[in-house]
Design a protein around this motif. Sequence first.
Motif, short mmCIF file in Angstrom:
data_model
loop_
_atom_site.label_atom_id
_atom_site.label_comp_id
_atom_site.label_asym_id
_atom_site.label_seq_id
_atom_site.Cartn_x
_atom_site.Cartn_y
_atom_site.Cartn_z
N TRP A 133 74.74 43.88 -54.66
CA TRP A 133 76.16 44.10 -54.80
C TRP A 133 76.69 45.06 -53.75
CZ3 TRP A 133 76.00 44.83 -60.80
CH2 TRP A 133 75.88 43.55 -61.39
N ASP A 138 62.21 44.34 -59.25
CA ASP A 138 62.84 43.06 -58.89
C ASP A 138 61.73 42.13 -58.44
OD1 ASP A 138 66.04 42.36 -57.77
OD2 ASP A 138 64.40 41.00 -57.28
N VAL A 159 69.20 40.73 -63.83
CA VAL A 159 68.54 39.49 -63.39
C VAL A 159 69.28 38.30 -63.97
CG1 VAL A 159 66.24 40.45 -63.10
CG2 VAL A 159 66.94 39.66 -65.35
N1 LIG Z 1 78.01 38.27 -59.59
C1 LIG Z 1 78.85 37.94 -60.55
O1 LIG Z 1 80.02 37.63 -60.33
C2 LIG Z 1 78.42 37.98 -61.99
C3 LIG Z 1 79.37 37.73 -62.99
C4 LIG Z 1 79.00 37.80 -64.33
C5 LIG Z 1 77.68 38.08 -64.66
N2 LIG Z 1 76.78 38.28 -63.67
C6 LIG Z 1 75.40 38.59 -64.05
O2 LIG Z 1 74.98 39.78 -63.39
C7 LIG Z 1 73.60 39.67 -63.07
C8 LIG Z 1 73.41 39.88 -61.55
O3 LIG Z 1 74.19 38.89 -60.87
P1 LIG Z 1 74.18 38.77 -59.27
O4 LIG Z 1 75.29 37.85 -58.90
O5 LIG Z 1 74.14 40.12 -58.67
O6 LIG Z 1 72.82 38.02 -59.07
P2 LIG Z 1 71.82 38.07 -57.82
O7 LIG Z 1 71.19 36.73 -57.80
O8 LIG Z 1 72.50 38.59 -56.60
O9 LIG Z 1 70.78 39.19 -58.28
C9 LIG Z 1 69.80 38.92 -59.25
C10 LIG Z 1 68.58 39.77 -58.92
O10 LIG Z 1 67.56 39.46 -59.88
C11 LIG Z 1 66.33 39.33 -59.17
N3 LIG Z 1 65.44 38.48 -59.95
C12 LIG Z 1 65.52 37.14 -60.19
N4 LIG Z 1 64.50 36.74 -60.98
C13 LIG Z 1 63.75 37.84 -61.25
C14 LIG Z 1 62.56 38.07 -62.02
N5 LIG Z 1 61.94 37.07 -62.66
N6 LIG Z 1 62.08 39.34 -62.08
C15 LIG Z 1 62.71 40.36 -61.46
N7 LIG Z 1 63.82 40.21 -60.71
C16 LIG Z 1 64.35 38.96 -60.61
C17 LIG Z 1 66.73 38.73 -57.82
O11 LIG Z 1 65.72 38.93 -56.84
C18 LIG Z 1 68.03 39.49 -57.53
O12 LIG Z 1 67.82 40.72 -56.88
C19 LIG Z 1 73.11 38.29 -63.55
O13 LIG Z 1 72.56 38.43 -64.83
C20 LIG Z 1 74.41 37.49 -63.62
O14 LIG Z 1 74.36 36.43 -64.55
C21 LIG Z 1 77.11 38.25 -62.34
#
Ligand SMILES: NC(=O)c1ccc[n+]([C@@H]2O[C@H](COP(=O)([O-])OP(=O)(O)OC[C@H]3O[C@@H](n4cnc5c(N)ncnc54)[C@H](O)[C@@H]3O)[C@@H](O)[C@H]2O)c1
Length: 226
Positions: free
Chosen positions: A158, A176, A209
């Motif tokens: 982010w 992660d 995640v």
């Molecule tokens: N970005 C958005 O607009 C948004 C909106 C609502 C909810 N969310 C939620 O926020 C959270 C983060 O979203 P994001 O957009 O930053 O996602 P992202 O994909 O950028 O980040 C997810 C992170 O989780 C890590 N990851 C994936 N599988 C893993 C595992 N098995 N073990 C450990 N780490 C693991 C990835 O390497 C990554 O760093 C998610 O749960 C998503 O559903 C995001």
Amino acid sequence: MPKPKVYCSHELFEEARKILDATCDVEYWTPAERPAREEVLRRVRDKEGLVCLLTEKVDEGLLRAAPKLRIAANVAVGFDNIDVAACTKRGVVATNTPGVLDETTADFAWTLLMAVARRLGEGEQLARSGNWKGWNLDQLCGADIWGRRWGLWGWADWPGGGAAGVGLQHEVIYTDAVRAPQDAEKPVNATFQDMNTLLAEADFISLHVPLLAETRGLFDTPKFFG
Ligand SMILES: NC(=O)c1ccc[n+]([C@@H]2O[C@H](COP(=O)([O-])OP(=O)(O)OC[C@H]3O[C@@H](n4cnc5c(N)ncnc54)[C@H](O)[C@@H]3O)[C@@H](O)[C@H]2O)c1
């Protein structure tokens, strides 16, 4: 030439609505509750475009019900509700809106952390209940975030460098599947650790995640309190 017909399963913000209305013949779903599946299937029958939310499943059944469909535009960051393979097979383009809520979600992670640490929900309930009898020294004291250690499960790239961004003199440890680049860790004082270290050493833990087969249920009550 007639404008292409589009079904929009929700109302759009005015700016987007103007753009869409200028080029398409759009039918909007306007009630506050989400449309039932049968309603969506009925409405898409003669449409070339669908603008939907993650509450609408764009699967084989919907594609069958909408033989003229050319595009399914998901107003969502994710696309769990879209069967991309089925869309590809039928030549239907699927789109989403990645990145638009990253800052908002980072803000909200902070909001939740503050709310939990400072016991905001309990305080609000007490104030609204009319049962508040006055201040006391240790009343709903909560915990300081300043100078504490925040554990992140999922770095999540982010703005500001990871979900934590730049915080209140706190230390960040995170785990992660993929370690973040060191020049991203440094500005937010973050250290990569394994899950057991995170559980043992963090004062607060937040989860970032995605919900995947390998993450579902992994963080359960014993992990929080065990
Ligand atoms: N970005 C958005 O607009 C948004 C909106 C609502 C909810 N969310 C939620 O926020 C959270 C983060 O979203 P994001 O957009 O930053 O996602 P992202 O994909 O950028 O980040 C997810 C992170 O989780 C890590 N990851 C994936 N599988 C893993 C595992 N098995 N073990 C450990 N780490 C693991 C990835 O390497 C990554 O760093 C998610 O749960 C998503 O559903 C995001």
